[in-house]
Design a protein around this motif. Structure first.
Motif, mmCIF file in Angstrom:
data_model
loop_
_atom_site.group_PDB
_atom_site.id
_atom_site.type_symbol
_atom_site.label_atom_id
_atom_site.label_comp_id
_atom_site.label_asym_id
_atom_site.label_seq_id
_atom_site.Cartn_x
_atom_site.Cartn_y
_atom_site.Cartn_z
ATOM 1 N N MET A 148 10.424 3.927 10.660
ATOM 2 C CA MET A 148 10.439 5.076 11.718
ATOM 3 C C MET A 148 11.128 6.469 10.976
ATOM 4 O O MET A 148 10.521 7.357 11.047
ATOM 5 C CB MET A 148 11.058 4.713 12.833
ATOM 6 N N GLU A 149 12.271 6.056 10.124
ATOM 7 C CA GLU A 149 12.725 7.331 9.539
ATOM 8 C C GLU A 149 11.714 8.004 8.387
ATOM 9 O O GLU A 149 11.625 9.167 8.364
ATOM 10 C CB GLU A 149 13.923 7.155 8.870
ATOM 11 N N LYS A 150 11.236 7.067 7.536
ATOM 12 C CA LYS A 150 9.975 7.816 6.723
ATOM 13 C C LYS A 150 8.985 8.499 7.394
ATOM 14 O O LYS A 150 8.467 9.205 7.138
ATOM 15 C CB LYS A 150 9.478 6.366 5.911
ATOM 16 N N LEU A 151 8.137 7.601 8.764
ATOM 17 C CA LEU A 151 7.275 8.306 9.365
ATOM 18 C C LEU A 151 7.838 9.726 10.231
ATOM 19 O O LEU A 151 7.200 10.734 10.137
ATOM 20 C CB LEU A 151 6.808 7.487 10.633
ATOM 21 N N ALA A 196 0.828 -1.007 -0.051
ATOM 22 C CA ALA A 196 0.063 0.061 0.290
ATOM 23 C C ALA A 196 0.849 1.168 0.028
ATOM 24 O O ALA A 196 0.666 2.144 -0.585
ATOM 25 C CB ALA A 196 -0.926 -0.062 1.255
ATOM 26 N N LEU A 197 1.956 1.225 0.656
ATOM 27 C CA LEU A 197 2.940 2.298 0.686
ATOM 28 C C LEU A 197 3.780 2.655 -0.410
ATOM 29 O O LEU A 197 3.982 3.618 -0.783
ATOM 30 C CB LEU A 197 3.967 2.089 1.984
ATOM 31 N N GLU A 198 3.471 1.613 -1.423
ATOM 32 C CA GLU A 198 4.301 1.737 -2.702
ATOM 33 C C GLU A 198 3.248 2.904 -3.512
ATOM 34 O O GLU A 198 3.563 3.500 -4.503
ATOM 35 C CB GLU A 198 4.151 0.482 -3.507
ATOM 36 N N TRP A 199 1.835 2.758 -3.376
ATOM 37 C CA TRP A 199 0.831 3.471 -3.947
ATOM 38 C C TRP A 199 0.815 4.840 -3.300
ATOM 39 O O TRP A 199 0.622 5.941 -4.105
ATOM 40 C CB TRP A 199 -0.595 3.029 -3.821
ATOM 41 N N ASP A 200 0.947 4.794 -1.878
ATOM 42 C CA ASP A 200 1.016 6.138 -1.062
ATOM 43 C C ASP A 200 2.093 6.290 -0.142
ATOM 44 O O ASP A 200 1.990 6.096 0.990
ATOM 45 C CB ASP A 200 -0.293 5.996 -0.579
ATOM 46 N N PRO A 201 3.221 6.428 -0.627
ATOM 47 C CA PRO A 201 4.634 6.522 0.242
ATOM 48 C C PRO A 201 4.529 7.532 1.387
ATOM 49 O O PRO A 201 5.035 7.513 2.416
ATOM 50 C CB PRO A 201 5.663 6.826 -0.718
ATOM 51 N N HIS A 202 3.443 8.461 1.366
ATOM 52 C CA HIS A 202 3.625 9.759 2.429
ATOM 53 C C HIS A 202 2.199 9.511 3.084
ATOM 54 O O HIS A 202 1.771 10.640 4.202
ATOM 55 C CB HIS A 202 3.518 11.065 1.514
ATOM 56 N N ASN A 203 1.764 8.267 3.425
ATOM 57 C CA ASN A 203 0.544 8.094 4.301
ATOM 58 C C ASN A 203 1.088 7.759 5.492
ATOM 59 O O ASN A 203 1.658 6.626 5.831
ATOM 60 C CB ASN A 203 -0.433 6.967 3.565
ATOM 61 N N LYS A 204 0.699 8.700 6.586
ATOM 62 C CA LYS A 204 1.420 8.419 7.954
ATOM 63 C C LYS A 204 0.589 7.282 8.546
ATOM 64 O O LYS A 204 1.213 6.496 9.184
ATOM 65 C CB LYS A 204 0.996 9.764 8.715
ATOM 66 N N GLU A 205 -0.788 7.207 8.215
ATOM 67 C CA GLU A 205 -1.559 6.029 9.010
ATOM 68 C C GLU A 205 -0.987 4.414 8.461
ATOM 69 O O GLU A 205 -0.918 3.825 9.208
ATOM 70 C CB GLU A 205 -3.205 6.246 8.652
ATOM 71 N N LEU A 206 -0.625 4.599 7.233
ATOM 72 C CA LEU A 206 -0.059 3.233 6.701
ATOM 73 C C LEU A 206 1.108 3.089 7.330
ATOM 74 O O LEU A 206 1.660 2.095 7.867
ATOM 75 C CB LEU A 206 0.168 3.331 5.323
ATOM 76 N N LEU A 207 2.159 4.179 7.524
ATOM 77 C CA LEU A 207 3.265 3.958 7.849
ATOM 78 C C LEU A 207 3.559 3.619 9.634
ATOM 79 O O LEU A 207 4.172 2.610 10.002
ATOM 80 C CB LEU A 207 4.368 5.372 8.094
ATOM 81 N N ARG A 208 2.360 3.996 10.233
ATOM 82 C CA ARG A 208 1.998 3.526 11.634
ATOM 83 C C ARG A 208 1.669 2.082 11.558
ATOM 84 O O ARG A 208 2.004 1.551 12.492
ATOM 85 C CB ARG A 208 0.973 4.422 12.235
ATOM 86 N N ALA A 209 0.774 1.822 10.985
ATOM 87 C CA ALA A 209 0.228 0.690 10.810
ATOM 88 C C ALA A 209 1.446 -0.577 10.358
ATOM 89 O O ALA A 209 1.428 -1.397 11.119
ATOM 90 C CB ALA A 209 -0.912 0.385 9.739
ATOM 91 N N LEU A 210 2.411 -0.074 9.449
ATOM 92 C CA LEU A 210 3.361 -1.118 9.292
ATOM 93 C C LEU A 210 4.321 -1.123 10.545
ATOM 94 O O LEU A 210 4.789 -2.247 10.698
ATOM 95 C CB LEU A 210 4.151 -0.508 8.132
ATOM 96 N N LEU A 211 4.716 -0.219 11.130
ATOM 97 C CA LEU A 211 5.448 -0.379 12.413
ATOM 98 C C LEU A 211 4.563 -1.161 13.280
ATOM 99 O O LEU A 211 5.197 -1.907 13.970
ATOM 100 C CB LEU A 211 5.521 1.049 13.023
#
Length: 231
Positions: A72-75, A41-56
């Motif tokens: 963490m660095e991306k977030l 999903a982050l490949e579609w939307d790499p700047h999505n904070k909620e997706l990054l939090r979910a990935l973590l």
């Protein structure tokens, strides 16, 4: 992923969201599958904070430290304020655990940029810079702290005095003197230190007008210095 690519090219955001939901539902008992869904999903939307939090969250504390640190660095890039402070400190600690000192310092720098008022981040980064004698970088750090202060803040004088000392270390005598003058006016630098800085500047000054200004300034400060020494 092929279907996701087609939906993305069509700009079909609702369908993408539905696809993601169905993929997550199918992977709800599969930690690795959930991670792959979030990563895709982050490949579609790499700047999505909620997706990054979910990935973590899906990675968990037992995941590969490098994978967690990268997420963490991306977030952190997308964060600010107290959230950025907490994330930067955690990321710096994680990078240090894997002997990535450069990555740990980068995390602190990113944190300071995202939250310049953070004393904890500034002190950690200051320690790093002092340990390796990075005086220009440390002076820039103090500058950012000054820029984050409201006008007339009582802490300004002390920071100016600190930056003056740092600037003198790497040969920026003019900048150091300007900072000392302002710090002295704020009561944060003693007269003896200011006089010494002006006398040093006078010895190397070649411009007649500037030299005259130095002499006049010293003449004004000597009585104050004498009173301070008598006290």
């Amino acid at each position: 992923l092929l279907l996701a690519g087609i939906l993305e090219r069509r700009g079909d955001a609702p369908a993408l969201a539905d696809l993601l939901a169905r993929q997550l539902d199918s992977a709800k008992d599969d930690a690795l599958g959930a991670r792959n869904v979030y990563a895709g999903a982050l490949e579609w939307d790499p700047h999505n904070k909620e997706l990054l939090r979910a990935l973590l969250g899906a990675l968990g504390p037992g995941a590969d430290p490098g994978d967690r640190a990268d997420a963490m660095e991306k977030l952190l890039v997308l964060s600010s304020g107290a959230e950025a402070e907490e994330l930067a400190l955690a990321l710096a600690a994680l990078r240090a655990e894997t002997w990535d000192e450069e990555g740990a310092e980068r995390a602190l720098r990113m944190g300071v940029l995202a939250h310049p008022a953070s004393r904890a981040l500034r002190e950690r980064l200051e320690t790093n810079y002092r340990e390796r004698g990075a005086w220009p970088e440390l002076a820039s750090l103090v500058t950012r702290a000054l820029e984050s202060l409201p006008s007339g803040d009582a802490a300004r004088g002390g920071l100016l005095a600190q930056r003056a000392e740092l600037r003198a270390r790497f040969g920026d005598d003019r900048g150091a003197l300007a900072d000392l003058e302002e710090a002295h006016a704020a009561g944060a630098a003693d007269t003896a230190g200011l006089v010494a800085a002006i006398e040093k500047a006078r010895r190397t000054e070649t411009d007649p007008l500037a030299l005259r200004e130095r002499r006049l300034r010293l003449a004004a400060l000597y009585p104050e210095l004498a009173r301070a020494e008598e006290a």
